[in-house]
Design a protein around this motif. Structure first.
Motif, short mmCIF file in Angstrom:
data_model
loop_
_atom_site.label_atom_id
_atom_site.label_comp_id
_atom_site.label_asym_id
_atom_site.label_seq_id
_atom_site.Cartn_x
_atom_site.Cartn_y
_atom_site.Cartn_z
N THR A 449 17.99 39.13 36.40
CA THR A 449 16.49 39.11 35.37
C THR A 449 16.27 38.46 33.70
N GLU A 450 18.26 38.80 33.26
CA GLU A 450 18.68 37.97 32.09
C GLU A 450 18.25 36.74 31.95
N THR A 451 18.95 35.85 33.10
CA THR A 451 19.33 34.58 33.42
C THR A 451 18.16 33.72 34.09
N ILE A 452 17.37 34.52 34.81
CA ILE A 452 15.34 33.88 35.16
C ILE A 452 14.80 32.53 34.18
N GLY A 453 15.13 33.25 32.93
CA GLY A 453 14.36 32.51 32.69
C GLY A 453 15.11 30.98 32.49
N GLN A 454 16.08 30.54 32.40
CA GLN A 454 17.15 28.69 32.57
C GLN A 454 16.14 27.59 33.94
N LEU A 455 15.35 28.77 34.54
CA LEU A 455 14.23 28.46 35.77
C LEU A 455 13.32 27.55 35.11
N ARG A 456 12.78 26.58 35.90
CA ARG A 456 10.81 26.28 35.71
C ARG A 456 10.57 27.37 35.73
N PRO A 457 9.22 27.06 35.80
CA PRO A 457 7.91 28.47 35.24
C PRO A 457 7.60 28.40 37.03
N GLU A 458 7.52 26.81 37.68
CA GLU A 458 7.81 26.77 39.15
C GLU A 458 8.56 27.30 39.68
N GLU A 459 9.45 27.26 39.25
CA GLU A 459 10.54 28.23 40.10
C GLU A 459 11.02 29.93 39.76
N GLN A 460 10.51 29.71 39.01
CA GLN A 460 10.54 31.43 38.79
C GLN A 460 9.69 32.20 39.54
#
Length: 846
Positions: A449-460
Motif C-alpha cells: 500500500t505504501e509503494t503502490i503510488g510508484q505505479l501508473r494509474p492504469e497499473e494500480q
C-alpha cells in the motif's frame, strides 16, 4: 508390576544397550540398532521439507490463500506438538519398538491421503495425520537413543541424528523443487516420496532394534491429551485469523484467548490428579528441565520461521523456481549440519555442553537480526552468510537441549522428559508459524500500500486486484512493473518476520545462561535400570564408579576413558571383597591387610582386549601407589591403600596413554579402560600427467558408512599426514583447484602409518558471457550437454552475464542458453578448456 531386569538387558545387548554385566556396545552395534530409527526420521523430515518449495504451487492449484498456506504447515506442527507428550508417555509404559513402527504406519497413511488431496481442507486433514506419525518418530528416536547410549557418548550419535535432519532438510526442498518443476510428475509426488523410505524403515527396525519391554499396566492420560490439544488448537486458530477475519483487540480475541487459558488450567488440574500424567508436572521442579523447555520454545519459533518462509521469499520476492528455492537454502542447512555434527563429537570427547548452547543462542540471534535487513534485490551472498549463521545456531541448540534434559532424569521418566522438550519446540514452531504468517500478510499489505503510488494509474487497478484476490499471486502472469512492485512488498514483508523473531532468539540465549551445567553420565538408561534392579535384588552389591559420579564426587572430565555402560562390570562384582579399611581415633582411614582392589579390563578398538598394558595407580598428589601389567585377556588388578580418589594411568604400545580418576570406597571397584589406537595415514598427492606434487589439496577421510573422520590440506611438497585414525577400511577423497576430484579405499592397520599416493587428473573449464542487444544478460540459464545427451551441468549468469563450468572431461559438448529464445552451440573441449565462449541472445528482428 514387573520392571526391566538385568536378564532382559543382557538379551538386549546384542543389538544395543551396553550394560554393566555385558561387553560394551561397539560403534557398529549401536549404528545397526539406530539404522531403522534414522531412516524413519529421514522419511518424516523429507516428507515435511519436500513440500516447502512446492507449497506456493500446491496452494495455488488447490485454490487456497495465505491462511491455507499457513495451516498446511501449522496443522502438521499442531498434531506433532499435541501427540509428542502422548508418544513419550507411552514409551515409558509399552514397547518402544512397537510404538515407532505404529508411528511409521500412521505417517504412511497421512502421506498417501495428502497426495490424493483435492482441496485445501483435505490436504490440511492429511497433514494432521502426518503430524501424528512424525510426532511419534521425533520423540521416540530421542527416547530410544537415550535408553541405549550414555549421555557422555550420546553427543556423537545426536550428531548423526542432526546430520540426518540436515541431509533430509537439504534434499527435501531440492527434490521437491525438481518434482514440482517436472511436468510428468507434479507436486503430488512430493507427498508420496517418503512412503518407500518409511516402509524400508519398518523392515529394518524389525530386524535390528531389540529392546527389553517394561510390562506395566498401561494408564494413558487421554483427558490430558485432549485438553492440551484443545488449548493449543484454540490458540493457533486465534493467531491465524487475527488481523484478517477480525482485529487483534476484538470479542473474538477475548473469547479465544480466555478459552485457551481456561483449557490450560483444566489441563494442569487433570495432570495434577492423573495416575500416569501425559506431562508429569513434577518434572518442572527440576530447574534444567524447565529452562530447557523454555529455550526449546524459543528455538522452535526461530527454526520454523526460517524453514517455512524462506521458500516464499525466494519464489515470490526473487522469482526463483521451486528447485532454485531449495538450492538457495543450502547455506542454512549446511550450517545446521556442521554445527550439530561437530558439537556432538566434541561433547562426547569433553563432556562439556553448555558453551555450545550459549554460542548457538548468539549465532541464531545474529543470523536472524541480519536476515531482517534483506530485501528483494539483496545480494544473495549476503543472505547466504546470514542463513549459515542461523543454521549454525539452530544446530548447536536443538539436540543439546534434549541431551541436557535427558541427563537429569531417572530411567522411568526418560520418555516423558524427552517429549516435554520436543513438545515445547514443536509448540514454538506451531505458534510461530501461525503468528508470523498473520504478521507477514499484514506487513506485505502495508508495504504494498505504501509503494503502490510508484505505479501508473492504469497499473494500480491491476495491482489492487492482484493483492485483493486473497490468493497467493502467480508472479509469471503479472506485468513487469506490477511484478517488481509486488516482489518488493514480499521481500520487505518477509524480512520483517526475522526482525520480530530475533528478540525471541535472544530470549532463548538468556534462558540458556541460567541453565547449570551438570556432568554427563556415563551409562545409558537401560544400564541404569539394570543397576537399580541389581541393587534391589542384592543390596550388598558394590556400587560402581557411576554411582559416585551421579553423587557428584567425580569431576566432569573424569570418564573420558570409560566406555558407556562399563563403569562396573561382572569382574568387579563377582570378586570376593577384601578386608575394608578401618577408621582410627583421629578420623583417618588405615588400609586393610591387602588394600582395596581396583580391577577391570583394558580394551582397544572394537572392544578387543589389550594385553601387556601397563596400569599405574597414583595419588592425587602424584605419588605412585600400585602398578600392574594386563594379562593376555586384558584384565588387570591394582590395590588402593584405602578409600579415596585416585588417578589411574594406562599405557600400551601402539595406543595413546589414558588417565582417569576413580573413586574407591570400602568395596572392590570395577573399572574398564578404553585405549585409543595410534594408527595413522599419510601420503602424497601429485598431478597424474606431470608427476608434480599438488600443494593445497584437500584430503577428506570417511569411514565405510560415510561418517567424516578427518580432513587435512597437503603441504608444498604434496604430502599429508593424519593420526589417531580407527583401524579399518576408510575412503580417502581428494580435491584441488584445477583438478578432477578422486576417491579411493584405503586399509588402515591396527598400528603404524598406512601410506597412499593419489594421482589427480586436470579438469577442463568452459566459460563465457551471455549477451543481449542491450549488453550482458543477467539471470540467463546455461545448460551444458555432453556427446551422449546427458546434462553435464547447469548455471545461471550473474549481473555481468558471465557463466562458467569446471572439472570437465575432454570431448564434444553442446551449450544451450535461454532467457530469450534459446540458442544452442557446439564446441570441443580440450586441454585446459575453452575461455570466451560468448553467446548472444535476441528476439527475432532485433
Amino acid at each position: 508390576m514387573a520392571t526391566t531386569t538385568p536378564t532382559g538387558v543382557r538379551a538386549h545387548a546384542k543389538h544395543g544397550g551396553g550394560t554393566s554385566d555385558s561387553a560394551p556396545m561397539t560403534h557398529r552395534q549401536i549404528m545397526e540398532a539406530l539404522s531403522g530409527l534414522l531412516l524413519g526420521m529421514f522419511a518424516a523430515i523429507l516428507s515435511s521439507t519436500i513440500v516447502t518449495n512446492a507449497l506456493p504451487q500446491i496452494v495455488t492449484d488447490l485454490g487456497g490463500g495465505q491462511s491455507a498456506y499457513t495451516w498446511v504447515v501449522t496443522a502438521s506442527l499442531l498434531a506433532m506438538t499435541a501427540s509428542t507428550p502422548l508418544w513419550g508417555k507411552l514409551a515409558d509404559l509399552v514397547s518402544k519398538k512397537a510404538l515407532v513402527q505404529i508411528a511409521l504406519c500412521v505417517f504412511v497413511v497421512g502421506s498417501v491421503v495428502a497426495g490424493l488431496a483435492h482441496s485445501p481442507s483435505m490436504l490440511i486433514t492429511a497433514r494432521v495425520i502426518q503430524g501424528l506419525g512424525a510426532g511419534g518418530l521425533s520423540a521416540l528416536a530421542q527416547i530410544i537413543m537415550a535408553a541405549m547410549i550414555a549421555p557422555r557418548e550420546r553427543g556423537r550419535y545426536s550428531g548423526y541424528l542432526g546430520a540426518t535432519f540436515a541431509v533430509a532438510t537439504v534434499g527435501g526442498p531440492l527434490l521437491g523443487g525438481v518434482i514440482t518443476d517436472t511436468p510428468w510428475l507434479g507436486w503430488r509426488w512430493c507427498l508420496y516420496v517418503g512412503v518407500p523410505f518409511a516402509l524400508i524403515a519398518l523392515f529394518v527396525l524389525q530386524k535390528t532394534l531389540n529392546l527389553p519391554v517394561a510390562k506395566r499396566q498401561v494408564k494413558v492420560d487421554w483427558a490430558g491429551a485432549f485438553f492440551v490439544t484443545a488449548a493449543v488448537s484454540l490458540l493457533l486458530i486465534w493467531v491465524t485469523f487475527a488481523d484478517d477475519k477480525y482485529t487483534w483487540l476484538s470479542w473474538q480475541t477475548y473469547t479465544m484467548v480466555g478459552g485457551a487459558i481456561a483449557l490450560t488450567l483444566v489441563f494442569l488440574l487433570v495432570e495434577s490428579r492423573a495416575a500416569e500424567p501425559i506431562i508429569p508436572l513434577r518434572l518442572f521442579r527440576n530447574r534444567t528441565i524447565t529452562l530447557a523447555s523454555l529455550a526449546s520454545l524459543f528455538v522452535g519459533i526461530a527454526m520454523f520461521a526460517g524453514t517455512v518462509y524462506f521458500s516464499q521469499y525466494f519464489q515470490l520476492a526473487r522469482g526463483k523456481s521451486p528447485t532454485m528455492s531449495g538450492v538457495m537454502t543450502i547455506p542454512m542447512i549446511g550450517g545446521l549440519f556442521v554445527s550439530s555434527t561437530v558439537s556432538g563429537l566434541i561433547i562426547t570427547k569433553t563432556g562439556r555442553w553448555k558453551g555450545w548452547l550459549l554460542a548457538g543462542g548468539l549465532l541464531l540471534t545474529a543470523g536472524l537480526g541480519m536476515l531482517s535487513t534483506m530485501r528483494y534485490d539483496t545480494a544473495y551472498w549476503h543472505i547466504g552468510v546470514f542463513m549459515a549463521l542461523m543454521g549454525l545456531g539452530v544446530g548447536m541448540m536443538m539436540q543439546n537441549l534434549v541431551l541436557c534434559t535427558q541427563n537429569q532424569v531417572a530411567p522411568g521418566d526418560l520418555g516423558a522428559a524427552s517429549s516435554v522438550v520436543t513438545f515445547f519446540r514443536s509448540l514454538g514452531g506451531a505458534v510461530g508459524v501461525s503468528v508470523l504468517g498473520s504478521v507477514m500478510s499484514s506487513r506485505i499489505t502495508h508495504h504494498a500500500t505504501e509503494t503502490i503510488g510508484q505505479l501508473r494509474p492504469e497499473e494500480q487497478m491491476a495491482a489492487g486486484q492482484a493483492m485483493g484476490s486473497g490468493r497467493i499471486p502467480d508472479m509469471d502472469l503479472l506485468p513487469a512493473p506490477i511484478r517488481t512492485w509486488l516482489e518488493s512488498a514480499y521481500g520487505h514483508g518477509i524480512a520483517d518476520i526475522f526482525l520480530y523473531v530475533a528478540p525471541i532468539a535472544f530470549l532463548g540465549f538468556l534462558v540458556t545462561l541460567l541453565i547449570k551445567e551438570v556432568p554427563l553420565r556415563t551409562s545409558g538408561a537401560l544400564a541404569q535400570a539394570a543397576h537399580a534392579s541389581a541393587e534391589t535384588a542384592s543390596p550388598a552389591a558394590p556400587a560402581p564408579a557411576e554411582a559416585a559420579r551421579v553423587a557428584g564426587t567425580v569431576p566432569a572430565a573424569v570418564p573420558a576413558v570409560a566406555p558407556a555402560g562399563t563403569a562396573g562390570t561382572a569382574a568387579g562384582t563377582s570378586a570376593a571383597p577384601r578386608p575394608a579399611a578401618v577408621a582410627t581415633a583421629d578420623g583417618e582411614r588405615e588400609p586393610g591387610p591387602a588394600g582395596i582392589p581396583v580391577r577391570g579390563t583394558v580394551r582397544g578398538h572394537e572392544s578387543a582386549a589389550v594385553p601387556h598394558a601397563a596400569v599405574t595407580l597414583i595419588s592425587l598428589s602424584g605419588r605412585q601407589l600400585g602398578r600392574s601389567v594386563a594379562q593376555a585377556d586384558g584384565t588387570y588388578t591394582v590395590d588402593a591403600p584405602h578409600a579415596g580418589s585416585y588417578v589411574l594411568i594406562a599405557a600400551a604400545d601402539g595406543y595413546q596413554p589414558q588417565a582417569s580418576t576413580v573413586v574407591v570406597h570400602d568395596e572392590p571397584v570395577a573399572y574398564d579402560i578404553l585405549l585409543s589406537g595410534t594408527s595413522g595415514l599419510g601420503g602424497l598427492v601429485r598431478a597424474e600427467e606431470s608427476g608434480q606434487p599438488v600443494a593445497g589439496a584437500m584430503v577428506i577421510v570417511t569411514d565405510v558408512r560415510g561418517d567424516l573422520l578427518a580432513t587435512v590440506t597437503t603441504g608444498e611438497d604434496g604430502e599429508f599426514s593424519l593420526t589417531e585414525l580407527v583401524p579399518g577400511t576408510v575412503t580417502v577423497a581428494v580435491n584441488a583447484p584445477g583438478f578432477r576430484p578422486r576417491a579411493l579405499p584405503v586399509e588402515v592397520g591396527g598400528t603404524g602409518v598406512a601410506r597412499v599416493e593419489v594421482g589427480l587428473w586436470p579438469g577442463a573449464r568452459l566459460q563465457g558471457v551471455i549477451r543481449a542487444p542491450h549488453g550482458p544478460l543477467a539471470d540467463a540459464r546455461v545448460t551444458l550437454i555432453d556427446a551422449a545427451g546427458n546434462v553435464a551441468g547447469s548455471a545461471g549468469t550473474g549481473p555481468d552475464g558471465a557463466y562458467a563450468f569446471t572439472d570437465l572431461d575432454a570431448g564434444e559438448y553442446t551449450v544451450v542458453a535461454t532467457g530469450y529464445p534459446p540458442v544452442a552451440t557446439a564446441l570441443t573441449v580440450e586441454g585446459p578448456g575453452v575461455d570466451g565462449h560468448d553467446i548472444t541472445l535476441a528476439h527475432p528482428g532485433e
